[in-house]
Design a protein around this motif. Structure first.
Motif, mmCIF file in Angstrom:
data_model
loop_
_atom_site.group_PDB
_atom_site.id
_atom_site.type_symbol
_atom_site.label_atom_id
_atom_site.label_comp_id
_atom_site.label_asym_id
_atom_site.label_seq_id
_atom_site.Cartn_x
_atom_site.Cartn_y
_atom_site.Cartn_z
ATOM 1 N N SER A 216 31.618 52.884 27.120
ATOM 2 C CA SER A 216 31.335 51.986 28.114
ATOM 3 C C SER A 216 29.671 52.219 28.513
ATOM 4 O O SER A 216 29.288 53.387 28.809
ATOM 5 N N SER A 217 29.092 51.128 28.537
ATOM 6 C CA SER A 217 27.709 50.962 28.694
ATOM 7 C C SER A 217 27.454 50.653 30.274
ATOM 8 O O SER A 217 26.398 51.045 30.679
ATOM 9 N N GLY A 218 28.537 50.356 31.032
ATOM 10 C CA GLY A 218 28.272 49.743 32.438
ATOM 11 C C GLY A 218 27.732 48.689 32.763
ATOM 12 O O GLY A 218 27.343 48.162 33.768
ATOM 13 N N LYS A 219 27.321 47.843 31.524
ATOM 14 C CA LYS A 219 26.757 46.569 31.766
ATOM 15 C C LYS A 219 27.250 45.516 32.572
ATOM 16 O O LYS A 219 26.998 44.833 33.223
ATOM 17 N N MET A 220 28.610 45.376 32.341
ATOM 18 C CA MET A 220 29.373 44.431 33.044
ATOM 19 C C MET A 220 29.510 44.677 34.559
ATOM 20 O O MET A 220 29.170 43.837 35.328
ATOM 21 N N GLY A 221 29.635 45.853 34.967
ATOM 22 C CA GLY A 221 29.673 46.424 36.301
ATOM 23 C C GLY A 221 28.372 46.099 36.771
ATOM 24 O O GLY A 221 28.132 45.611 38.098
ATOM 25 N N TYR A 222 27.361 46.421 36.327
ATOM 26 C CA TYR A 222 25.879 46.305 36.567
ATOM 27 C C TYR A 222 25.643 44.610 36.867
ATOM 28 O O TYR A 222 24.976 44.422 37.962
ATOM 29 N N ALA A 223 25.968 43.910 35.920
ATOM 30 C CA ALA A 223 26.030 42.538 36.045
ATOM 31 C C ALA A 223 26.695 41.868 37.461
ATOM 32 O O ALA A 223 26.044 41.003 37.985
ATOM 33 N N LEU A 224 27.732 42.455 37.564
ATOM 34 C CA LEU A 224 28.374 42.094 38.534
ATOM 35 C C LEU A 224 27.996 42.038 39.943
ATOM 36 O O LEU A 224 27.741 41.515 41.007
ATOM 37 N N ALA A 225 27.350 43.710 39.886
ATOM 38 C CA ALA A 225 26.682 44.059 41.029
ATOM 39 C C ALA A 225 25.252 43.168 41.635
ATOM 40 O O ALA A 225 25.232 42.649 42.589
ATOM 41 N N ARG A 226 24.590 42.905 40.448
ATOM 42 C CA ARG A 226 23.369 42.050 40.333
ATOM 43 C C ARG A 226 23.751 40.446 41.017
ATOM 44 O O ARG A 226 22.963 39.950 42.107
ATOM 45 N N GLU A 227 24.822 40.088 40.364
ATOM 46 C CA GLU A 227 25.065 38.675 40.847
ATOM 47 C C GLU A 227 25.592 38.811 42.007
ATOM 48 O O GLU A 227 25.225 37.756 42.757
ATOM 49 N N ALA A 228 26.389 39.529 42.532
ATOM 50 C CA ALA A 228 26.848 39.474 43.834
ATOM 51 C C ALA A 228 25.602 39.749 44.983
ATOM 52 O O ALA A 228 25.590 39.135 45.869
ATOM 53 N N TRP A 229 24.639 40.385 44.510
ATOM 54 C CA TRP A 229 23.546 40.597 45.421
ATOM 55 C C TRP A 229 22.585 39.467 45.362
ATOM 56 O O TRP A 229 22.151 38.853 46.552
ATOM 57 N N TYR A 230 22.549 38.907 44.238
ATOM 58 C CA TYR A 230 21.838 37.303 44.113
ATOM 59 C C TYR A 230 22.638 36.316 45.308
ATOM 60 O O TYR A 230 21.709 35.601 45.936
ATOM 61 N N LEU A 276 35.306 45.371 42.886
ATOM 62 C CA LEU A 276 35.711 45.168 41.648
ATOM 63 C C LEU A 276 35.504 46.321 40.608
ATOM 64 O O LEU A 276 34.625 47.007 40.421
ATOM 65 N N MET A 277 36.975 46.658 39.924
ATOM 66 C CA MET A 277 36.866 47.887 39.412
ATOM 67 C C MET A 277 36.571 47.694 37.833
ATOM 68 O O MET A 277 37.267 47.824 37.053
ATOM 69 N N ALA A 278 35.233 47.804 37.525
ATOM 70 C CA ALA A 278 34.950 47.523 36.126
ATOM 71 C C ALA A 278 34.780 48.834 35.300
ATOM 72 O O ALA A 278 34.548 48.898 34.215
ATOM 73 N N ALA A 279 34.805 50.085 36.029
ATOM 74 C CA ALA A 279 34.707 51.506 35.197
ATOM 75 C C ALA A 279 35.601 51.785 34.321
ATOM 76 O O ALA A 279 36.877 51.200 34.522
ATOM 77 N N ALA A 280 35.119 52.363 32.979
ATOM 78 C CA ALA A 280 36.256 52.818 32.080
ATOM 79 C C ALA A 280 36.387 54.169 32.403
ATOM 80 O O ALA A 280 35.814 55.066 32.028
ATOM 81 N N VAL A 281 37.333 54.286 33.511
ATOM 82 C CA VAL A 281 37.647 55.816 33.887
ATOM 83 C C VAL A 281 38.590 56.464 32.855
ATOM 84 O O VAL A 281 39.575 55.972 32.512
ATOM 85 N N GLY A 282 38.338 57.627 32.909
ATOM 86 C CA GLY A 282 38.765 58.551 31.718
ATOM 87 C C GLY A 282 40.312 58.941 32.295
ATOM 88 O O GLY A 282 40.341 59.076 33.493
ATOM 89 N N ASP A 283 41.058 58.524 31.367
ATOM 90 C CA ASP A 283 42.569 58.630 31.820
ATOM 91 C C ASP A 283 43.011 60.358 31.969
ATOM 92 O O ASP A 283 43.803 60.616 32.518
ATOM 93 N N TYR A 284 42.304 60.976 31.057
ATOM 94 C CA TYR A 284 42.604 62.547 31.214
ATOM 95 C C TYR A 284 41.108 63.413 31.373
ATOM 96 O O TYR A 284 40.237 62.788 31.183
#
Ligand code: CTP
Length: 406
Positions: A216-230, A276-284
């Motif tokens: 996971s690059s985190g780009k989707m979550g980062y885009a959401l954070a930026r858009e919400a701030w905008y 907005l939970m976009a993280a790819a959290v490790g299951d194990y």
């Protein structure tokens, strides 16, 4: 309506401060983003930068002090024409003298006449010596600019070109661009809302040199954070280890493992209107983190066991307050909609963003995405394009919950 990617006419005014030398890069970036950019140079700014430079970068005429009240230009009146043309007036750097001219409505120079002739709010980036910035007269002129409806972005702190250290340093170019992008987005439908976004992978360490993770690059979550701030929200981005450089405008909390992300979520959860939970959290994770590097030795095989991490989305779903909106993501390689709908129900979320992993449009790390957003009633809505565009569509959908435009 998704207003992401709209192009604007920007009048970029450069006044006589040393930071003028950095502005070609900002102007060039705005041109590359597709905006029409015209540059106004005050007389003093031409000590630092040239009209030829900006004419080349923008492909447009550069407006100079000598054009003001020039009787050889015929019936065109620069300040009136420019005021009518521009969607946005930027002043960067904005000197103490320019703050005064704008605040007092002085019209003896092109910059002042332009601001008087324009009904638009300006975006001003002051930069000057610390003592000048702290002077009561400057504070008075900043107040005057604010009262006229302009936005004044405070300078940064640091070592100044004049040799002193303190407040007065020009904001970094990346931050100037972020402020311009935010200013250009007319919708502020998330004003007063608090948004928490999780992003990126987690690293589950085995020993000091090895960990279990995902791409996971985190780009989707980062885009959401930026858009919400905008769009006016107060935003916190809680992210696993990813490099995105500029977190200007929102709070960024960096974590490594799923457990750390869980601890942060536990303490933050209550305060937010949207999660907005976009993280790819490790299951194990590994049962313990071995303190020293595991040596390979002569071993042919190394057997490792894993223990289950808590599901942070499920925990957030259990603690959800009535007014809180919880959005989960589902990364799937098969049976996309069925699996996503199952997660929606099982994790008590309001929306699930179903994301097929693989293919050109939605590979891990890609700048594009293609998703289907599903609500509790099973209604579906698709979005594809850059992650910024998809983020905008997701927030449009969430905004319809409180704007009554469902
Ligand atoms: N999630 C979470 N905590 C975990 C695992 C996942 O909070 N330990 C969240 C993710 O942030 C995402 C959603 O749950 O919002 C779905 O994650 P995903 O990886 O698609 O699915 P899993 O729940 O891990 O299920 P599976 O691996 O069976 O697909």
């Amino acid at each position: 309506m998704n207003s992401w990617g709209k192009k604007y006419r920007i009048l970029f005014c450069i006044t006589g401060g040393i930071a003028a030398y950095k502005m070609p890069e900002v102007v060039h970036t705005l041109v590359k983003e597709g905006h029409s950019v015209r540059v106004l140079l005050t007389k003093a700014s031409e000590k630092f930068v040239t009209p030829f430079l900006f004419a080349t970068l923008t492909g447009e005429q550069v407006y100079r002090e000598e054009d003001f009240l020039d009787d050889t230009t015929g019936p065109t009146i620069p300040h009136i024409c420019l005021a009518a043309w521009a969607d946005l007036l930027v002043v960067a750097p904005c000197t103490a003298n320019s703050l005064k001219i704008i605040a007092r409505g002085e019209s003896h120079v092109l910059l002042g006449a332009l601001f008087l002739a324009s009904p638009k709010r300006g975006l001003l980036f002051p930069s000057m010596n610390t003592h000048m910035w702290e002077h009561p007269k400057t504070a008075f002129h900043v107040k005057g600019c604010l009262e006229l409806g302009h936005r004044v972005v405070e300078p940064a702190e640091g070592r100044l070109a004049c040799g002193t250290s303190g407040k007065g340093k020009m904001q970094d170019n990346a931050n100037i661009l972020e402020e311009i992008r935010r200013f250009l987005l007319p919708v502020k439908d998330f004003a007063g809302k608090k948004v928490l976004v999780t992003a990126g992978p987690t690293w589950e360490y085995l020993d000091p040199v090895r960990f279990l993770s995902n791409p996971s690059s985190g780009k989707m979550g980062y885009a959401l954070a930026r858009e919400a701030w905008y769009r006016g929200a107060e935003v916190t981005l809680l992210s696993g280890p990813v490099c995105h450089g500029n977190f200007y405008g929102f709070r960024h909390i960096s974590v490594t493992s799923a457990e750390e992300m869980g601890e942060q979520l536990h303490s933050l959860h209550e305060e937010y209107d949207f999660l907005l939970m976009a993280a790819a959290v490790g299951d194990y994770r590994f049962p313990t983190r071995v303190p020293q590097k595991i040596k390979r030795g002569n071993r042919e095989f190394l057997e490792l066991s894993l223990v289950r991490n808590p599901d942070l989305l499920v925990e957030a779903g259990k603690k959800k307050k009535p007014q809180q909106i919880l959005v989960g993501f589902a990364a799937e390689t098969e049976n996309l909609l069925e699996n996503a709908q199952d997660k929606l129900a099982r994790k008590n979320v309001d929306y699930i963003v179903a994301n097929f992993v693989g293919g050109e449009k939605s590979a891990f790390g890609s700048s594009d995405n293609a998703v289907t957003i599903i609500d509790k009633k099973g209604q579906k809505c698709s979005s594809s394009g850059t992650k910024a565009h998809v983020a905008s569509d997701i927030l449009d959908l969430l905004a319809s919950l409180f704007s009554g435009k469902e």
